[in-house]
Design an enzyme around this catalytic site. Sequence first.
Site, PDB file in Angstrom:
ATOM      1  N   HIS A  57      45.244  17.189  19.855  1.00  0.00           N
ATOM      2  CA  HIS A  57      46.195  18.062  20.561  1.00  0.00           C
ATOM      3  C   HIS A  57      45.447  18.998  21.518  1.00  0.00           C
ATOM      4  O   HIS A  57      45.073  20.113  21.165  1.00  0.00           O
ATOM      5  CB  HIS A  57      46.961  18.879  19.523  1.00  0.00           C
ATOM      6  CG  HIS A  57      48.189  19.538  20.041  1.00  0.00           C
ATOM      7  ND1 HIS A  57      49.306  19.730  19.258  1.00  0.00           N
ATOM      8  CD2 HIS A  57      48.507  20.060  21.250  1.00  0.00           C
ATOM      9  CE1 HIS A  57      50.244  20.339  19.961  1.00  0.00           C
ATOM     10  NE2 HIS A  57      49.766  20.554  21.181  1.00  0.00           N
ATOM     11  N   HIS A  59      45.284  20.450  25.684  1.00  0.00           N
ATOM     12  CA  HIS A  59      45.897  20.561  27.015  1.00  0.00           C
ATOM     13  C   HIS A  59      44.780  20.678  28.047  1.00  0.00           C
ATOM     14  O   HIS A  59      44.075  21.688  28.098  1.00  0.00           O
ATOM     15  CB  HIS A  59      46.824  21.776  27.091  1.00  0.00           C
ATOM     16  CG  HIS A  59      47.983  21.694  26.148  1.00  0.00           C
ATOM     17  ND1 HIS A  59      49.174  21.091  26.481  1.00  0.00           N
ATOM     18  CD2 HIS A  59      48.119  22.121  24.872  1.00  0.00           C
ATOM     19  CE1 HIS A  59      50.003  21.153  25.452  1.00  0.00           C
ATOM     20  NE2 HIS A  59      49.387  21.775  24.462  1.00  0.00           N
ATOM     21  N   LEU A  60      44.625  19.647  28.858  1.00  0.00           N
ATOM     22  CA  LEU A  60      43.583  19.650  29.892  1.00  0.00           C
ATOM     23  C   LEU A  60      44.137  20.026  31.269  1.00  0.00           C
ATOM     24  O   LEU A  60      43.370  20.151  32.234  1.00  0.00           O
ATOM     25  CB  LEU A  60      42.893  18.289  29.948  1.00  0.00           C
ATOM     26  CG  LEU A  60      42.149  17.891  28.669  1.00  0.00           C
ATOM     27  CD1 LEU A  60      41.453  16.544  28.846  1.00  0.00           C
ATOM     28  CD2 LEU A  60      41.132  18.955  28.263  1.00  0.00           C
ATOM     29  N   ARG A  61      45.453  20.157  31.378  1.00  0.00           N
ATOM     30  CA  ARG A  61      46.149  20.706  32.562  1.00  0.00           C
ATOM     31  C   ARG A  61      46.066  19.849  33.828  1.00  0.00           C
ATOM     32  O   ARG A  61      46.765  20.135  34.788  1.00  0.00           O
ATOM     33  CB  ARG A  61      45.641  22.112  32.883  1.00  0.00           C
ATOM     34  CG  ARG A  61      45.768  23.112  31.744  1.00  0.00           C
ATOM     35  CD  ARG A  61      47.182  23.270  31.269  1.00  0.00           C
ATOM     36  NE  ARG A  61      47.332  24.344  30.298  1.00  0.00           N
ATOM     37  CZ  ARG A  61      48.324  24.437  29.422  1.00  0.00           C
ATOM     38  NH1 ARG A  61      49.270  23.496  29.389  1.00  0.00           N
ATOM     39  NH2 ARG A  61      48.399  25.436  28.590  1.00  0.00           N
ATOM     40  N   HIS A 178      56.842  18.170  18.496  1.00  0.00           N
ATOM     41  CA  HIS A 178      56.829  19.630  18.560  1.00  0.00           C
ATOM     42  C   HIS A 178      58.117  20.084  17.881  1.00  0.00           C
ATOM     43  O   HIS A 178      59.193  20.002  18.473  1.00  0.00           O
ATOM     44  CB  HIS A 178      56.776  20.074  20.023  1.00  0.00           C
ATOM     45  CG  HIS A 178      56.989  21.531  20.234  1.00  0.00           C
ATOM     46  ND1 HIS A 178      55.962  22.407  20.478  1.00  0.00           N
ATOM     47  CD2 HIS A 178      58.127  22.286  20.251  1.00  0.00           C
ATOM     48  CE1 HIS A 178      56.449  23.631  20.645  1.00  0.00           C
ATOM     49  NE2 HIS A 178      57.760  23.577  20.503  1.00  0.00           N
ATOM     50  N   HIS A 231      51.212  21.119  15.181  1.00  0.00           N
ATOM     51  CA  HIS A 231      50.995  22.543  14.872  1.00  0.00           C
ATOM     52  C   HIS A 231      51.946  23.137  13.826  1.00  0.00           C
ATOM     53  O   HIS A 231      52.759  24.005  14.100  1.00  0.00           O
ATOM     54  CB  HIS A 231      51.021  23.396  16.136  1.00  0.00           C
ATOM     55  CG  HIS A 231      52.055  23.056  17.152  1.00  0.00           C
ATOM     56  ND1 HIS A 231      53.384  22.856  16.850  1.00  0.00           N
ATOM     57  CD2 HIS A 231      51.957  22.883  18.497  1.00  0.00           C
ATOM     58  CE1 HIS A 231      54.039  22.588  17.957  1.00  0.00           C
ATOM     59  NE2 HIS A 231      53.205  22.576  18.958  1.00  0.00           N
ATOM     60  N   ASP A 306      45.323  22.535  19.678  1.00  0.00           N
ATOM     61  CA  ASP A 306      46.357  22.962  20.626  1.00  0.00           C
ATOM     62  C   ASP A 306      45.722  23.832  21.716  1.00  0.00           C
ATOM     63  O   ASP A 306      46.281  24.842  22.144  1.00  0.00           O
ATOM     64  CB  ASP A 306      47.491  23.708  19.931  1.00  0.00           C
ATOM     65  CG  ASP A 306      48.731  23.856  20.816  1.00  0.00           C
ATOM     66  OD1 ASP A 306      48.755  23.279  21.930  1.00  0.00           O
ATOM     67  OD2 ASP A 306      49.680  24.567  20.407  1.00  0.00           O
TER      68      ASP A 306
END
Length: 432
Positions: A57, A59-61, A178, A231, A306
């Site tokens: 999990h 987030h590399l954007r 989620h 999460h 996350d």
Amino acid sequence: MTRVLLKDVRPYGEGEPVDVLVEGTAIAEIGADLSVDADEIVQGGGAVVLPGFVDLHTHLREPGREDAETIETGSMAAALGGYTAVFAMANTDPVADNAVIVEHVWRRGREVGLVDVHPVGAVTVGLAGEKLAELGTMRHSAAEVRVFSDDGKCVHDPLLMRRALEYTRSFGGLVAQHAEEPRLTVGAQAHEGPNAARLGLAGWPAPAEESIVARDCLLAAHTGGTLHVCHVSTAGTAELLRFFKGRETDGTVSAEVTPHHLLLTDERLETYDPVNKVNPPLRTDDDALALRRALADGTVDCVATDHAPHAAQDKDCEWSAAKPGMLGLQTALGIVTRTMVRSGLLDWRGVARVLSERPAEIAGLTGQGRPIAVGEPANLALVDPDAEWTVRAAELASLGQNSPFEGMRLPGRVVATLLRGSVTAHEGKVRR
């Protein structure tokens, strides 16, 4: 063939120090005082060797928010944190809901080459929750997507969730949910409880998470699909998982917990500092304790960061306008060491289980999370268990600096990371 010799290291933190010889991409020999010619010698000094970490999990954007993070900077943070594989979430701009975008992310990860970057495909088109995305096309693309998630948004329509579980079952995929019933979280800003009430923040009730988890576990059992709960944040969710995992069904359920939900609580909201704003929100001491116990006994399968970097303008503002999310890749080991190892809840084999082995199994990665043994892939993390370091967000590799652990003293430091035999990070510096 490149040879790397790890001197005086302890696989899983057990026994007397040994040497580990890596030839090419695999472990070639393990023994005391190996006398071999090597291209590089990494001095361990009794450090612990673990399988390289796997983050389900991240987030590399990229694409779309390269001001907050890029695949390159996120990969650097991952390598420095001991990771050899990460799963990049789909809530990019444009959304990773088709083969073109997931292949871009996958190819860019290969170009950077510091960690294996596996794109996560969106469950629904545009994360809108109205129509299934091109799941099969993404699965059969060059990226070979197996994990699908609308993370940041819940697949709240039960029929869509059922169809997603059925469809992904046909090709061995999984749906990472989620869990948030959106009708219960309208305007929510903090965990619903005494602290939120006193601070005047709209409450986010625990049942908003727990109701979706219960529903989706039932759907997974009914369809025979594979569900992964993202999460986990409440004691109630842990109890639900314990119940459903104890039943014999055709479906499969796994779950992750973040480092910040293991350590931090809603007491940190006193200052209204948006660095503490996250989705799902920080909960209570009782929740954090229940999650640590659930992770220790396997009810919660693994730790996932996350990792959610943000540009300064998205965090340096009033609480209600700030975006939720925290950095996590470079601090995860320290938090796990503090909450799980030094408390006696996990030994280093347990750390390998929750940071590497189980996430690799859940995602179906055959070359990650493997035993430290001759012939196995040399995806490794070398950890100094006794070292302590102070978190300084400005010194982390991520473009975003939104770490809630700023100034915190953490135990456990990654000495080196090896991806298929190549040193990607050593002594706090990335290797190219």
